[in-house]
Design an enzyme around this catalytic site. Structure first.
Site, PDB file in Angstrom:
ATOM      1  N   ASP A  45      -1.540 -18.612   3.049  1.00  0.00           N
ATOM      2  CA  ASP A  45      -2.448 -19.532   2.348  1.00  0.00           C
ATOM      3  C   ASP A  45      -3.026 -20.559   3.326  1.00  0.00           C
ATOM      4  OD1 ASP A  45       0.159 -20.486   2.534  1.00  0.00           O
ATOM      5  OD2 ASP A  45       0.187 -21.428   0.565  1.00  0.00           O
ATOM      6  N   LYS A  76       4.215 -14.729   4.164  1.00  0.00           N
ATOM      7  CA  LYS A  76       4.485 -15.619   3.028  1.00  0.00           C
ATOM      8  C   LYS A  76       5.996 -15.727   2.884  1.00  0.00           C
ATOM      9  CE  LYS A  76       3.156 -18.221  -0.377  1.00  0.00           C
ATOM     10  NZ  LYS A  76       2.638 -19.593  -0.085  1.00  0.00           N
ATOM     11  N   ASP A  87     -11.778  -9.689   4.782  1.00  0.00           N
ATOM     12  CA  ASP A  87     -13.000  -9.981   4.018  1.00  0.00           C
ATOM     13  C   ASP A  87     -13.427 -11.420   4.272  1.00  0.00           C
ATOM     14  OD1 ASP A  87     -13.100  -7.400   2.883  1.00  0.00           O
ATOM     15  OD2 ASP A  87     -13.764  -8.208   0.952  1.00  0.00           O
ATOM     16  N   TYR A  99       0.802  -1.222   0.000  1.00  0.00           N
ATOM     17  CA  TYR A  99       0.000   0.000   0.000  1.00  0.00           C
ATOM     18  C   TYR A  99       0.841   1.281   0.000  1.00  0.00           C
ATOM     19  CZ  TYR A  99      -4.399  -2.498   0.675  1.00  0.00           C
ATOM     20  OH  TYR A  99      -5.494  -3.291   0.491  1.00  0.00           O
ATOM     21  N   ASP A 145      -5.954  -7.077   4.503  1.00  0.00           N
ATOM     22  CA  ASP A 145      -7.105  -6.651   3.705  1.00  0.00           C
ATOM     23  C   ASP A 145      -7.896  -7.875   3.244  1.00  0.00           C
ATOM     24  OD1 ASP A 145      -8.771  -4.953   2.110  1.00  0.00           O
ATOM     25  OD2 ASP A 145      -7.648  -5.661   0.371  1.00  0.00           O
TER      26      ASP A 145
HETATM   27  C1  IPM Z   1     -10.488  -1.940   3.230  1.00  0.00           C
HETATM   28  C2  IPM Z   1     -10.657  -1.594   1.776  1.00  0.00           C
HETATM   29  C3  IPM Z   1      -9.566  -0.630   1.315  1.00  0.00           C
HETATM   30  C4  IPM Z   1      -8.217  -1.308   1.546  1.00  0.00           C
HETATM   31  C5  IPM Z   1      -9.714  -0.169  -0.137  1.00  0.00           C
HETATM   32  C6  IPM Z   1     -11.004   0.604  -0.326  1.00  0.00           C
HETATM   33  C7  IPM Z   1      -8.545   0.642  -0.633  1.00  0.00           C
HETATM   34  O1  IPM Z   1     -10.680  -2.746   1.005  1.00  0.00           O
HETATM   35  O2  IPM Z   1     -10.472  -1.010   4.063  1.00  0.00           O
HETATM   36  O3  IPM Z   1     -10.399  -3.118   3.558  1.00  0.00           O
HETATM   37  O4  IPM Z   1      -7.757  -2.072   0.699  1.00  0.00           O
HETATM   38  O5  IPM Z   1      -7.626  -1.065   2.591  1.00  0.00           O
HETATM   39 MG    MG Z   2     -10.712  -4.541   2.153  1.00  0.00          MG
END
Ligand code: IPM
Ligand code: MG
Length: 366
Positions: A221, A188, A249, A137, A245
């Protein structure tokens, strides 16, 4: 002293969910007399398209100087396809305020939200600490011979000793303060020999200072596999920016989807990170994990619970931890009684969920 909370509703469903979260904050301010002042900020795609402004430096500096917290909805709008404004605002806050720890609790509040067979909400209760200021990032890299068959595209993965050590320490401190027995770090290092060997080495170095906490290493992984097979084995997970990130999710899926996932971006005081002479002030950023979901905007269907749980994290950070517990219990009750949006099994709209939460919140004090 009054705590100033900057509010950036942002794009898409952001204004709707932050609208409900703000009503909760406003209840605490006006009915419970918590010393909070809200500072609405007009930042997002509309503003960017109108006058080219993403995150003005003077606004960022005033946030750093005067605000105790920022509440951010979501950023992303099809009219800004390159997401320049979103990166400027979100990364401007995360990097610019040096909020190096992205704390994302993964908690399923009711059994029916857990998508795994023969698993219940008791099995999904851990936290992911994601490094938030470097890694991929950092935005370092470039494109060469763009648009030709010989194109080269490079994004550098930046890992500093200081950056890696402080997030790992923050993970151990988080575990120690909450009397958690286990911490896992995912990297990793088998493929990213240079960058992630640093993570591996620092993790076990720091682990020696926390003998009461069991420190486990997984490749990222394998960690994905373990999270789906048996999430109950985790208390605290630490990982780098990109893996965090992705993993959060996956974590959101375990807790009922992105509509349930809350987060805090903090600068925890751990050794080696807060002793700089020009250490930034301790303002923190709070945001639901979900995006702006432009396709759902303006339809009163977005789930406001992630934003309301995020307000809970904010109140706890500002010194009222019992209000985080209260809000979480009310959200759990909303889910149990199906006073929620369709993504989590209810039939209510965004606003009606907010109404229900506010009624229960008021009732919880009488
Ligand atoms: C998150 C989002 C952001 C990230 C995006 C919107 C850039 O996916 O906060 O998880 O990757 O950090
Ligand atoms: Mg995200």
């Amino acid at each position: 002293m009054t705590k100033l909370v900057a509010v950036v509703p942002g794009d898409g469903i952001g204004p709707e969910v932050i609208g409900e979260a703000t009503r909760v904050l406003d209840f605490y301010r006006s009915e419970r007399r918590l010393p909070i002042e809200l500072w609405p900020l007009d930042l997002g795609a509309d503003r960017y398209l109108r006058d080219g402004v993403g995150l003005p430096v003077d606004v960022r500096d005033r946030i750093r100087r005067d605000a105790a917290a920022v509440l951010l909805g979501a950023l992303g709008d099809p009219r800004v396809p390159g997401l320049e404004h979103a990166r400027e605002i979100l990364f401007g806050l995360r990097f610019g305020l040096d909020l190096y720890a992205n704390v994302r609790p993964i908690r399923a509040l009711v059994d029916r939200l857990v998508p795994l067979r023969e698993r219940s909400s008791a099995d999904v209760d851990f936290v992911i600490l994601r490094e938030n200021t470097e890694g991929i990032y950092a935005g370092i890299g470039g494109q060469f011979k763009r648009g030709t068959r010989d194109e080269v595209a490079i994004s550098e993965d930046v890992n500093t000793r200081r950056g890696v050590e402080r997030i790992i320490r923050a993970g151990f401190e988080h575990a120690r303060r909450r009397r958690k027995k286990r911490i896992a770090m995912a990297d990793k290092s088998n493929a990213m020999r240079h960058a992630h060997e640093l993570w591996y080495r620092v993790f076990f170095e720091v682990a020696c200072e926390y003998p009461e906490i069991e420190a486990r290493h997984s490749y990222i992984d394998a960690m994905c596999l373990h999270l789906v097979q048996d999430p109950a084995q985790f208390d605290v997970i630490v990982t780098c920016n990109l893996f965090g990130d992705i993993l959060t999710d996956l974590g959101a899926a375990l807790q009922g989807g992105l509509g349930m996932a809350a987060s805090a971006n903090l600068h925890p005081a751990v050794r080696g990170c807060c002793d700089e002479p020009h250490s930034p002030s301790r303002v923190a950023l709070f945001e639901p994990v979900h995006g702006s979901a432009p396709g759902l905007a303006g339809q009163d269907v977005a789930n406001p619970l992630a934003s309301i749980l995020t307000v809970g994290m904010m109140l706890s950070h500002l010194g009222w931890p019992e209000e985080e517990a209260r809000l979480e219990a009310i959200v759990a009750q909303a889910l149990a009684t199906k006073h929620c949006t369709a993504d989590v099994g209810g039939t209510l709209g965004t606003r009606a969920v907010g109404d229900w939460i506010l009624r229960e919140l008021a009732a919880s004090f009488v």
